[in-house]
Write a protein that holds these residues in place. Structure first.
Motif: not given
Length: 92
Positions: A7, A14, A17, A86
């Motif tokens: 992270e 976000i 994906l 991500t």
């Protein structure tokens, strides 16, 4: 564009994906060419970066790579790399 296996310690949102697959088929006389995984990982990283850019991301976090060797009868043999992560957009 950045890629990180961890992270990040900055504000971000976000976006989604992404995943990417790279593969190569080895001839019978190339069955022990495992160093080719390095090339496949680089290809997968480029694909991941492109897909993250298309989603409007600034980078990828939590990036992982899975490697697999697939045998089909005696030959050929496939080396496969699947990468995923991500997509994030950094807060301004």
């Amino acid at each position: 564009m950045f890629l990180s296996t961890e992270e990040i310690n900055v504000g971000h949102t976000i976006v989604g994906l992404v995943s990417a697959t790279s593969r190569i088929m080895l001839a019978a006389d190339e069955i022990d060419q495992y160093q080719m995984f390095d090339q496949l990982i680089e290809e997968a990283k480029q694909k991941l970066t492109k897909r993250a850019e298309l989603k409007g991301g600034d980078g990828l976090v939590g990036v992982r790579f899975n490697t697999e060797i697939v045998n089909v009868n005696v030959a050929p043999k496939f080396l496969i790399v699947v990468g995923y992560g991500t997509v994030v957009k950094l807060d301004k």
